[in-house]
Design a protein around this motif. Sequence first.
Motif, PDB file in Angstrom:
ATOM      1  N   ASP A 226      -0.488   0.625  -1.290  1.00  0.00           N
ATOM      2  CA  ASP A 226      -0.045   1.399  -0.127  1.00  0.00           C
ATOM      3  C   ASP A 226      -0.090   0.561   1.150  1.00  0.00           C
ATOM      4  OD1 ASP A 226      -2.763   1.253  -0.262  1.00  0.00           O
ATOM      5  OD2 ASP A 226      -3.139   3.339   0.314  1.00  0.00           O
ATOM      6  N   ASP A 227      -1.100  -0.322   1.268  1.00  0.00           N
ATOM      7  CA  ASP A 227      -1.157  -1.209   2.444  1.00  0.00           C
ATOM      8  C   ASP A 227       0.010  -2.196   2.446  1.00  0.00           C
ATOM      9  OD1 ASP A 227      -3.493  -0.022   3.319  1.00  0.00           O
ATOM     10  OD2 ASP A 227      -4.765  -1.383   2.181  1.00  0.00           O
TER      11      ASP A 227
ATOM     12  N   GLY B   4       2.859  -1.524   1.182  1.00  0.00           N
ATOM     13  CA  GLY B   4       3.999  -0.698   1.577  1.00  0.00           C
ATOM     14  C   GLY B   4       4.074  -0.509   3.078  1.00  0.00           C
TER      15      GLY B   4
ATOM     16  N   ARG C 111       8.474   2.033   2.372  1.00  0.00           N
ATOM     17  CA  ARG C 111       8.356   3.497   2.391  1.00  0.00           C
ATOM     18  C   ARG C 111       8.270   4.051   0.970  1.00  0.00           C
ATOM     19  NH1 ARG C 111      12.787   3.139   6.298  1.00  0.00           N
ATOM     20  NH2 ARG C 111      11.935   3.195   8.420  1.00  0.00           N
TER      21      ARG C 111
ATOM     22  N   VAL D 166       4.725   3.529  -0.357  1.00  0.00           N
ATOM     23  CA  VAL D 166       3.753   4.456   0.239  1.00  0.00           C
ATOM     24  C   VAL D 166       3.919   5.853  -0.361  1.00  0.00           C
ATOM     25  CG1 VAL D 166       3.047   5.602   2.373  1.00  0.00           C
ATOM     26  CG2 VAL D 166       3.539   3.146   2.370  1.00  0.00           C
ATOM     27  N   LYS D 167       5.168   6.312  -0.470  1.00  0.00           N
ATOM     28  CA  LYS D 167       5.413   7.657  -1.003  1.00  0.00           C
ATOM     29  C   LYS D 167       5.058   7.765  -2.480  1.00  0.00           C
ATOM     30  CE  LYS D 167       9.123   8.927   2.229  1.00  0.00           C
ATOM     31  NZ  LYS D 167      10.565   9.255   2.362  1.00  0.00           N
TER      32      LYS D 167
ATOM     33  N   MET E  29       2.667   6.099  -4.193  1.00  0.00           N
ATOM     34  CA  MET E  29       1.293   5.828  -4.595  1.00  0.00           C
ATOM     35  C   MET E  29       0.520   7.064  -5.069  1.00  0.00           C
ATOM     36  SD  MET E  29       0.681   2.801  -5.002  1.00  0.00           S
ATOM     37  CE  MET E  29      -1.045   3.050  -5.387  1.00  0.00           C
TER      38      MET E  29
END
Length: 314
Positions: free
Chosen positions: A201-202, A204, A220, A223-224, A226
Amino acid sequence: MASGLAALLDDVAAIAKLAAASLDDVTAAAGKAGSKAVGVVVDDAAVTPGYAMGFTPERELPIVWKIALGSLRNKFFFLLPGALLLSAFAPWAVTPILMVGGAYLCFEATEKIIEAVTKTANHEDSTPHVEELAQSSAEIEAQKVAGAIRTDFILSGEIMAIALATVADRPFGIQAGALVLVSLALTAAVYGVVGLIVKMDDIGVHLAARASTVARGTGRALVKSMPHVMQTLSVVGTAAMLWVGGGIIVHGLEHFHLETVPHLIHTLSEMAHHASVLGAVAAWLTFAASSAVVGLIIGGVIVAIVHFLPGRKH
């Protein structure tokens, strides 16, 4: 003098060839042993990221590193010497120990399933307890790491026992070398993957801040995705515990010539092999699913016994 030097060089060359052959034997044995333990490795890689989540980003990799060091201590201080002692003095005990570990994996997986179903039906457990709220982040981190290392001890024990059973017919030196290689390679692989997962996520967020449209879109998406990845890993980890634990029990029953359940599963696998265009893949999936059913039954029995023990808290 020249002839003596030539003889010495010949001896050195012979020793080098012998060492190379031994190294090849160790590497081959380690590869075979590692491939047999792949199910437990999948489980380990799927379970561990949960212990490093929920902390600030700068603490995630240090937590993974602490767990990896704990895993190496488990293997080299306890499990590797124990496995070699078993091989030397009590090789007959390897299969029973494997079956006990397999039963424990089935128990843990079944408890996870029951907890997930219970939390879905009843949301009371979602509120943190007062004791949890009163703890500092360092205390919570220490508890998480300790819990992860305990879980790793069981999973690493299974890996070592499976690896030992795979190379039990080899000389003692080959066994020791193979177990060392398996320990190092699988620890590096598992915790390398775990570190990548917890930082995804980091990565991302970093990509989403870039100027490139492709980089932003990729960031994006990472992140979405994860939360879904973590949920999938949890499901895969639980399924792997059932399939691996049940499979160990099935192989143990075969070892002790209790053939009814193993014979039924092998028959189903052969039928799937011949009935599907997927062939060997369908056979393996059938064996894995059947082993998971066996694991769920065994886990359910153990959960029932444990939760009905006198003095056991609800």
